[in-house]
Each structure stands twice: as C-alpha cells, then as structure tokens.
Design a protein around this motif. Structure first.
Motif, PDB file in Angstrom:
ATOM      1  N   ASP A   1       0.718  -0.931  -0.099  1.00 52.09           N
ATOM      2  CA  ASP A   1      -0.061   0.120  -0.106  1.00 52.09           C
ATOM      3  C   ASP A   1       0.801   1.258   0.007  1.00 52.09           C
ATOM      4  OD1 ASP A   1      -2.252  -1.734   2.107  1.00 52.09           O
ATOM      5  OD2 ASP A   1      -2.380  -1.385   0.150  1.00 52.09           O
ATOM      6  N   SER A   2       1.985   1.203   0.696  1.00 49.62           N
ATOM      7  CA  SER A   2       2.826   2.331   0.592  1.00 49.62           C
ATOM      8  C   SER A   2       4.357   2.032   1.143  1.00 49.62           C
ATOM      9  CB  SER A   2       2.308   3.534   1.695  1.00 49.62           C
ATOM     10  OG  SER A   2       2.359   3.306   2.943  1.00 49.62           O
TER      11      SER A   2
ATOM     12  N   ARG B   1      -8.024  -8.370  10.241  1.00 47.29           N
ATOM     13  CA  ARG B   1      -9.277  -7.510   9.890  1.00 47.29           C
ATOM     14  C   ARG B   1     -10.241  -8.541   9.038  1.00 47.29           C
ATOM     15  NH1 ARG B   1      -7.696  -1.453   8.601  1.00 47.29           N
ATOM     16  NH2 ARG B   1      -6.960  -0.954  10.989  1.00 47.29           N
TER      17      ARG B   1
ATOM     18  N   GLY C   1     -11.973  -2.378   9.827  1.00 45.38           N
ATOM     19  CA  GLY C   1     -11.281  -1.999  11.036  1.00 45.38           C
ATOM     20  C   GLY C   1     -11.889  -0.822  11.828  1.00 45.38           C
TER      21      GLY C   1
ATOM     22  N   ASN D   1      -6.961   2.765  13.452  1.00 41.37           N
ATOM     23  CA  ASN D   1      -5.559   2.474  12.896  1.00 41.37           C
ATOM     24  C   ASN D   1      -4.335   2.739  13.468  1.00 41.37           C
ATOM     25  OD1 ASN D   1      -6.520   2.124  10.056  1.00 41.37           O
ATOM     26  ND2 ASN D   1      -6.941   4.423   9.963  1.00 41.37           N
TER      27      ASN D   1
ATOM     28  N   THR E   1      10.174   2.027   5.385  1.00 40.50           N
ATOM     29  CA  THR E   1       9.002   1.532   6.063  1.00 40.50           C
ATOM     30  C   THR E   1       8.182   1.158   5.103  1.00 40.50           C
ATOM     31  OG1 THR E   1       9.047   3.489   7.456  1.00 40.50           O
ATOM     32  CG2 THR E   1       7.108   2.550   7.664  1.00 40.50           C
TER      33      THR E   1
ATOM     34  N   TYR F   1       3.894  -0.510   4.192  1.00 35.61           N
ATOM     35  CA  TYR F   1       2.453  -1.040   4.688  1.00 35.61           C
ATOM     36  C   TYR F   1       2.056  -1.658   3.599  1.00 35.61           C
ATOM     37  CZ  TYR F   1      -2.272  -0.189   5.789  1.00 35.61           C
ATOM     38  OH  TYR F   1      -3.535  -0.310   6.133  1.00 35.61           O
TER      39      TYR F   1
ATOM     40  N   ASN G   1      -9.901   3.007   7.535  1.00 36.72           N
ATOM     41  CA  ASN G   1      -9.334   2.576   6.666  1.00 36.72           C
ATOM     42  C   ASN G   1      -7.731   3.478   6.636  1.00 36.72           C
ATOM     43  OD1 ASN G   1     -11.028   0.653   5.585  1.00 36.72           O
ATOM     44  ND2 ASN G   1     -11.910   2.253   4.304  1.00 36.72           N
ATOM     45  N   LEU G   2      -6.532   2.703   6.614  1.00 39.23           N
ATOM     46  CA  LEU G   2      -5.497   3.212   6.532  1.00 39.23           C
ATOM     47  C   LEU G   2      -4.921   3.066   5.032  1.00 39.23           C
ATOM     48  CD1 LEU G   2      -3.041   4.611   7.858  1.00 39.23           C
ATOM     49  CD2 LEU G   2      -2.128   2.301   8.393  1.00 39.23           C
ATOM     50  N   TYR G   3      -4.606   3.963   4.327  1.00 38.29           N
ATOM     51  CA  TYR G   3      -4.039   4.283   3.115  1.00 38.29           C
ATOM     52  C   TYR G   3      -2.589   4.163   2.841  1.00 38.29           C
ATOM     53  CZ  TYR G   3      -8.908   5.039   1.796  1.00 38.29           C
ATOM     54  OH  TYR G   3     -10.432   4.856   1.490  1.00 38.29           O
ATOM     55  N   LYS G   4      -2.107   5.348   3.470  1.00 33.53           N
ATOM     56  CA  LYS G   4      -0.644   5.211   3.488  1.00 33.53           C
ATOM     57  C   LYS G   4       0.041   5.548   4.712  1.00 33.53           C
ATOM     58  CE  LYS G   4      -0.783   6.737  -1.470  1.00 33.53           C
ATOM     59  NZ  LYS G   4      -0.471   5.250  -1.802  1.00 33.53           N
ATOM     60  N   TYR G   5       1.331   5.127   4.911  1.00 34.27           N
ATOM     61  CA  TYR G   5       1.940   5.472   6.207  1.00 34.27           C
ATOM     62  C   TYR G   5       3.436   5.728   5.908  1.00 34.27           C
ATOM     63  CZ  TYR G   5       4.176   4.546  10.699  1.00 34.27           C
ATOM     64  OH  TYR G   5       4.945   4.888  11.675  1.00 34.27           O
TER      65      TYR G   5
ATOM     66  N   LEU H   1       0.125   9.667   8.414  1.00 35.79           N
ATOM     67  CA  LEU H   1      -1.116   8.599   8.217  1.00 35.79           C
ATOM     68  C   LEU H   1      -1.997   9.145   7.417  1.00 35.79           C
ATOM     69  CD1 LEU H   1      -0.031   7.785  11.150  1.00 35.79           C
ATOM     70  CD2 LEU H   1      -1.972   6.374  11.340  1.00 35.79           C
TER      71      LEU H   1
ATOM     72  N   GLU I   1      -5.530   8.360   6.224  1.00 33.87           N
ATOM     73  CA  GLU I   1      -6.655   7.347   6.467  1.00 33.87           C
ATOM     74  C   GLU I   1      -8.142   7.803   6.383  1.00 33.87           C
ATOM     75  OE1 GLU I   1      -5.875   6.794  10.829  1.00 33.87           O
ATOM     76  OE2 GLU I   1      -6.265   8.594  11.407  1.00 33.87           O
TER      77      GLU I   1
END
Lengths: 108, 163
Positions: free
Chosen positions: A27-28, A50, A55, A58, A82, A84, B19-23, B117, B119
């Motif tokens: 995702d990233s 999940r 969820g 976060n 990092t 994800y 929802n988490l898209y990017k971190y 984040l 999100e």
C-alpha cells in the motif's frame, strides 16, 4: 450428469478460494536518507487482522516507531525504510507495517 | 425480531470503519534532547457518489426518477477518475496548513520522528478523509546547549587565530 455438475462447481469453488489465498499488495513504502554508518540494524514489525478489511482504528501502526525507539535507546535511527502491506486470506486481511533502520549513537 | 436486526445493522453502519491508505516514518533523533510528542489531524468530508445515488433512489418511487438519478450520478462520476485514496473531497488543500501547525506546536522548531498517516473514517455516504501527523518536538537539554556553545566558542577561536 447432476453429480458431475456438482463436482465441477465444488472444484471451481475450491479454485476460487485458492486464488484468493495469499493476495499481497504494497500500500505504501517510504525511505529516509541512508547514513554512512550501517553496522547496527534495528527492525520492527506490527500487524493487525481484519475481517473483510473492516477495522475501527489505525493506531496499531504507531507501535512500529515505538518498537524501533526501544531497540535504539537514546540513539539516532536513520535510513528508515517503512512498508505498509496487505495480505488477503479469503475473508481475512493481515495489515502489516515493517520498519527497518540503522541505529547510531548521538553526537554528544 | 426484524426491528432488532435492523437496529443492529444500523448501529454497525453508523459506528463507522477506519481505513489506512498510506503510512510514512521519518528519521528519529533521540540524542539531542527531551522529546515531546505532538499529534495533529486535519480532515475533509469525502463524498461517495455511488452510495449517495443509492440512498436517493430509495426515496424515489418512479422508474423515471431512478433513471434521472442514475444519469446525474454518471455525469458526476465522469469528473472523478484517476488514482486516488478515499472518497473525493470538494477541495484537496485541507492538509496544507499541517506544516505551519506543526511548527506552531514546537517552540524549538526542531522536529523528529515524524509519522504521517493518510486514513479514512468511513460512514454511510460521507467519509472523513484524514491526514494525521505525529511527531516529537526536541527540547534541547542544558548539556546539548552547553556543548553547542563550547563548539561555537572553539570555532570562533580557530577563526580568530587564522585571521
């Protein structure tokens, strides 16, 4: 014919399930400046499961950084990569954050 | 029984999903002083055309009405294409002020361990499109301040000697 159709349907269903298993996506991803001193590697990994991807918080990702800081107390962590990632297993998804960096002592 | 099931479904729907898209995570400097955490969030409402059209269709009884809503939905959808995270918002500059807010919350203006984040808090029809920034503000300790002063003095002496 009828039992044959049922068998075909059963195997198709199994095939669909197998195809669904282990679907991975990134995702990233991010990376910071890589230091000259790269002897001491510190890593952390956090994840959450999940159902159907649903969820309600976060905050699990924040543990990745605190883990890294515990492994390098009073030091500096640089060159952090990092990622994800998401791994789908039929109806369940495993959300994973991985962080890896280089720990060095401070300048004082 | 039907009422209980409907109420349960409704409660689940209004609780919302995250929802988490990017971190992303930045370097962490722990040796320059005491770290004070900062947690900032900015958000904008996201608007889902599909869900809004479905809700509008429920309120419409005639086929002609439903077809009209479909046409409107398709026209709006034409303006929303391309890669994106979350539901479309009316303006995407809601995160622009994060930088100035971060600096305002850190008197020393030295930030480290910045986590970003991207999100979403998901509700029916609308969503909260959120950018959350967590960081540490470095408060220099007297030792680091003294060490820097010594270093500055030494450099000044070397500079004067060379002159």
């Amino acid at each position: 014919m009828k039992p044959m159709n049922d068998k075909i349907k059963f195997f198709m269903a199994i095939l669909i399930v197998i195809v669904q298993i282990g679907c991975a996506s990134m995702d990233s991803v991010s990376i910071t400046q890589i230091p000259k001193e790269r002897n001491n590697v510190v890593e952390s990994k956090v994840n959450t499961w999940r159902f159907l991807g649903i969820g309600f918080s976060n905050d699990f990702v924040l543990e990745a950084q605190s883990d890294l800081m515990k492994k390098c107390p009073q030091g500096n962590i640089t060159g952090i990569i990092t990622t994800y990632e998401s791994y789908w297993y039929f109806l369940l998804v495993n959300k994973v954050v991985k962080a890896k960096g280089y720990c060095s002592e401070g300048s004082k | 029984m039907k009422l209980i099931l409907l109420s349960a479904l409704f409660s689940l729907a209004i609780m919302g999903c995250a929802n988490l898209y990017k971190y992303q995570m930045s370097d962490i400097i722990q040796s320059e002083g005491k770290l004070t955490p900062i947690d900032l969030k900015v958000s904008a409402l996201g608007f889902d055309i599909e869900e809004a059209a479905s809700v509008a269709k429920l309120a419409t009884r005639t086929k002609a009405g439903k077809d009209k809503i479909n046409d409107i939905k398709n026209i709006i959808s034409l303006f929303q294409f391309g890669p994106k995270t979350g539901k479309p918002t009316f303006s995407d500059d809601y995160a622009d002020r994060l930088y100035s807010d971060l600096v305002k919350n850190c008197p020393s203006r030295q930030l480290t361990g910045i986590q970003i984040l991207r999100e979403q808090a998901d509700y029916p029809v609308v969503s909260g499109e959120i950018v959350r920034v967590l960081a540490y503000c470095i408060e220099p300790t007297p030792e680091t301040t003294t060490a820097e002063t010594h270093q500055e003095l030494e450099e000044k002496q070397i500079h004067e000697t060379n002159e």
